[in-house]
Scaffold this motif. Structure first.
Motif: not given
Length: 660
Positions: A124-127, A241-244, A383-384
Motif C-alpha cells: 500500500y505504501w509503494f502504491d 509510476d514504476k521503479i526500474f 518511493s523506493w
C-alpha cells in the motif's frame, strides 16, 4: 598499482520480485570467476556477517488491535477539536470499531497471513507514492547535506566529488557481495557491538539469527530497501509510476551544465577503477568546454508525473530511448554544479532541495550533488525507501572520505581507463517547447517557496537529557508553541518514525500534538502558570512523547493501520466507512506541521517541502552543541521566517523554564 591478487567467486545478481512488494529484490548467487586486484580496495566493508543474515528471521510488522487504534486516534484528535466536534468523532469512531472496522480488520489479517514474506503496509505504501501525480522535487524528494571536510583543500570540487564517488562505489560493491555490515540497533553497544556478537550470531542459521541478536539486546533492522540505492530510477507512467532497477549496473551518470556524461566505474576485469582513474574521468568531464545545454532535459523531471510521462513517451519515440535508459540504469547520478555556496545556509537549502532544475534528474534513486566550492549532499527519490538506508550510506561515505580519502591534493589523474562519453539527445521542436515551458513553470513554483532555518545554541541535546526531558520532545514542543504563537490554534502534526525493526517496515506517524502539549502551550502563552508548574507539565509531555515514539517504532501507531483498512475496503468493493470522510479524519491528516529528523554528526542540514499548500515542512536535528531546524512553506500562505522567529522565542521560553 596492483598490491594483491585473488581469484574469487563474485556475486552475479539475478532478481525475483517479492510478493506483496513491487520493488524489493531477492538476490541469488551464481558462480563465475574473475581476478580481483587489491582486494581491500574493492569494498568499504568486508563483514563476517552477511548483509542479509538477519533478514529471514526479522519479526513481522504487527497489525494493531482495532480497539487500541480507535483509542489512539481519539487521543490524537482531542487537542484539535471543540468539545462538540470531539463528541461527534467519538461516536463515529466507536461505530467504526464495532461495525465496518471489525469486518475490514478480519480481511486485513487474512491478507497478511497469506503474505508472510512482507508487511501489511508495504504494498500500500509503494502504491501511495507511485500513484501520486505531484512533481517529485519539493513535494517528495528530501535533501541531506554533508558537513564540510575540516581540511579546506579536500573541499575542492574535483577532489571531493572523486572521493565521494570512490567511497560510494565501494559501499555498493560491499552491498552487492553481501559483505556490507548489517544494520543493527544496539541497545547497549559495549556488550553487543562486539566481535563476540558477530561470531555467535553469524554461527546461527538465518532463520533464527534475529533471536540470537535479541539475547544481546541488539535489534537488526530491515535491509530490503538498501538494494534500491543503486541502479534505480522512478519511471514516469500515466496514472502510476514504476521503479526500474538494474542490479548489475557498471556506470555512473554525471551532470554538468545540464549535459549528461557516463563512464564505467569498473575496469575490464570487474575491479573498481583506481583512485587516479576516477580522478582522470571526472577531470575529463570538468574540463570539457561544452557550453550549458540550451535545452536541459533534466527540467522535465520537475513536473507533474502524468505530464512528464507523456513527454518522456514522446522523447522515446523520437530516438532518445537508449540515452534515457543509460540514465535510468546508472548506479546513481553525480551532479557537478557551478554554484558557489560559501556557507550560505539559505542558498544551501534552496540548492539541494530544488535548485534551478536544469542540472538535476530528480527521478534517480539519489543524486550526489557537489557545488563549485565542494559543498556536497544528496537529494533522493522517496518511493523506493526511507531515511534508514540513505542515512547509513550517507554516514559511511562521509566517514571514509573525511578520515581515509583515496585522492589527495597531490594525486595526479591517470589517462588510462578514461571511458567518458557524452549522452546525445535528439530534441525536436515539440521537445524543446516542453523544456521551455517546464523551466518557466518550475521557476515560478520555486519562487513561491519560502525557506528559512534556525540554529539555536541556547539548548543542546545533552542539556535536554540533563534536565530529564527528551530532546525530540523539546523540539516538537517548540514547533507547537511557535505555531500557537502565530495562529492561536492546534493543527494536524506529523512526525515520521521508522518501523525498520520489522521486515519490510516503512514508517509510522507519531502524533506529537497531544493534550499535554496543548496544556503546556496554553499555559505558556496565557502567563497563568509558574515556571515550576510549566516545567512539571513539560516533563509530563516528555514522558508521554517518549511513549508515543516507542509505540510508533514498535508498529503500534494508528495511522498506517487506518490507512490499510481503508485500502482493504476499496480492494473488496466495500462501502467506504463514514470515518474516512469525517471532518476529524481529514483535519488530522492535513499535515500543517510535517516534521522529520535525520540526526548524525555527518549531517550539516536536512529538509523537505511542505506537504500541503497551507503547511510547513520542518526538517530538524538536536545536535550536541545546538538545536537546528530548516523550515519551508509557500509564501502565499505562510512565511517561514516568521515561523523561525516564533520558534526562536519558543526555544528561549523553554530554556528559561528548564533552567529555573
Amino acid at each position: 598499482m596492483i598490491t594483491a591478487s585473488k581469484i574469487i567467486k563474485p556475486t552475479k545478481t539475478s532478481i525475483t520480485l517479492h510478493s506483496g512488494n513491487p520493488y524489493v529484490l531477492q538476490i541469488r548467487n551464481t558462480s563465475r570467476y574473475r581476478k580481483i586486484r587489491d582486494v581491500n580496495y574493492q569494498y568499504i566493508q568486508q563483514s563476517k556477517l552477511p548483509t542479509m543474515h538477519f533478514q529471514k528471521s526479522l519479526p513481522r510488522l504487527p497489525i494493531p488491535d482495532l480497539s487500541k487504534t480507535g483509542e489512539r486516534f481519539l487521543r490524537s484528535i482531542k487537542p484539535l477539536l471543540t468539545d462538540d466536534q470531539y463528541n461527534q468523532s467519538e461516536r463515529r469512531t466507536l461505530d467504526f470499531v464495532t461495525n465496518d472496522g471489525k469486518i475490514l480488520q478480519e480481511k486485513l489479517i487474512a491478507k497478511d497471513n497469506r503474505c508472510k514474506n512482507t508487511s501489511y503496509i508495504s504494498e500500500y505504501w509503494f502504491d501511495l507514492y507511485l500513484r501520486d501525480r505531484a512533481a517529485l522535487p519539493i513535494n517528495y524528494n528530501p535533501l541531506l547535506v554533508f558537513q564540510n571536510d575540516s581540511r579546506t583543500a579536500y573541499n575542492d570540487q574535483l577532489l571531493r566529488a572523486t572521493n565521494l564517488l570512490i567511497s560510494a562505489v565501494r559501499f555498493m560493491s560491499s552491498l552487492r557481495e553481501q559483505i556490507l555490515e548489517p544494520e543493527v540497533y544496539h541497545l547497549n553497544p559495549k556488550k553487543s557491538n562486539t566481535q563476540t556478537f558477530r561470531t555467535i550470531t553469524g554461527l546461527l542459521p538465518e532463520a533464527v539469527s534475529w533471536y540470537g541478536a535479541y539475547l544481546f539486546k541488539a535489534f537488526p533492522l530491515d535491509m530490503s530497501q538498501f538494494v534500491g540505492l543503486f541502479g534505480g530510477t522512478r519511471l514516469p507512467q500515466l496514472n502510476k509510476d514504476k521503479i526500474f532497477h538494474d542490479p548489475s549496473s557498471k556506470h555512473v551518470v554525471v551532470q554538468k551544465n545540464g549535459n549528461f556524461y557516463i563512464f564505467d566505474v569498473f575496469d575490464a576485469d570487474g575491479n573498481i577503477l583506481s583512485p587516479s582513474e576516477f580522478l582522470g574521468n571526472l577531470s575529463t568531464i570538468i574540463k570539457d568546454d561544452t557550453p550549458k545545454a540550451a535545452h536541459p532535459l533534466g527540467i522535465l523531471t520537475c513536473q507533474n508525473r502524468d505530464v512528464w510521462a507523456e513527454q518522456r513517451a514522446h522523447l522515446e519515440s523520437t530516438g532518445n530511448q537508449e540515452s534515457l535508459r543509460k540514465i535510468d540504469s546508472a548506479i546513481f547520478n553525480l551532479v557537478l554544479d557551478d554554484i558557489v555556496i560559501q556557507d550560505d545556509k539559505h542558498k544551501i537549502l534552496k540548492h539541494f532541495l530544488h535548485g534551478e532544475g536544469t542540472n538535476k534528474w530528480f527521478d534517480k534513486s539519489f543524486s550526489l550533488i557537489v557545488t563549485a566550492d565542494g559543498v556536497s549532499g544528496v537529494n533522493f527519490e522517496h518511493s523506493w525507501g526511507d531515511g534508514v538506508a540513505v542515512l547509513r550510506f550517507f554516514q559511511d561515505v562521509y566517514n571514509e572520505t573525511t578520515s581515509k580519502p583515496f585522492v589527495h591534493p597531490d594525486t595526479k589523474p591517470s589517462d588510462s581507463n578514461i571511458t567518458v562519453s557524452k549522452l546525445d539527445f535528439n530534441l525536436d521542436d515539440k521537445s524543446k517547447d516542453f523544456i521551455e515551458m517546464a523551466k518557466k513553470e518550475y521557476n515560478q513554483w520555486c519562487e513561491s517557496l519560502s525557506i528559512d532555518y534556525i540554529l539555536y545554541e541556547g539548548l543542546t541535546k545533552e542539556a535536554c537529557k540533563k534536565f530529564k526531558v527528551s530532546p525530540d520532545c523539546i523540539m516538537q514542543l517548540g514547533f507547537q508553541a511557535a505555531h500557537h504563537l502565530l495562529r492561536g490554534n492546534y493543527v494536524g502534526t506529523y512526525e515520521s518514525c521508522s518501523t525498520s525493526a520489522f521486515k519490510h517496515g516503512r514508517t509510522e506517524t507519531m502524533r506529537p500534538c497531544t493534550e499535554k502539549t496543548k496544556e503546556f502551550c496554553d499555559s505558556l502563552h496565557l502567563n497563568k502558570s509558574s515556571k515550576e508548574e510549566l516545567r512539571a507539565i513539560m516533563q509530563e509531555c516528555s514522558t508521554n512523547h517518549s511513549q508515543l515514539v516507542k509505540e510508533a517504532a514498535m508498529g503500534q501507531g494508528f495511522d498506517r493501520h487506518l490507512f490499510a483498512l481503508k485500502k482493504i475496503a476499496a480492494e473488496n468493493n466495500l462501502p467506504r466507512p463514514e470515518l474516512y470522510d469525517s471532518y476529524e479524519y481529514k483535519y488530522l491528516n492535513k499535515s500543517i506541521l510535517s516534521t522529520s529528523t535525520l540526526s548524525a554528526p555527518s549531517v550539516m542540514a536536512g529538509g523537505f517541502g511542505p506537504v500541503v499548500k497551507e503547511g510547513f515542512g520542518i526538517g530538524y536535528s538536536a545536535f550536541p552543541d545546538k538545536l537546528g531546524a530548516a523550515v519551508t512553506s509557500y509564501k502565499h500562505y505562510n512565511d517561514s521566517s516568521q515561523f523561525i522567529e516564533a520558534l526562536h522565542k519558543s526555544f528561549v521560553d523553554i530554556t528559561k523554564i528548564l533552567s529555573c
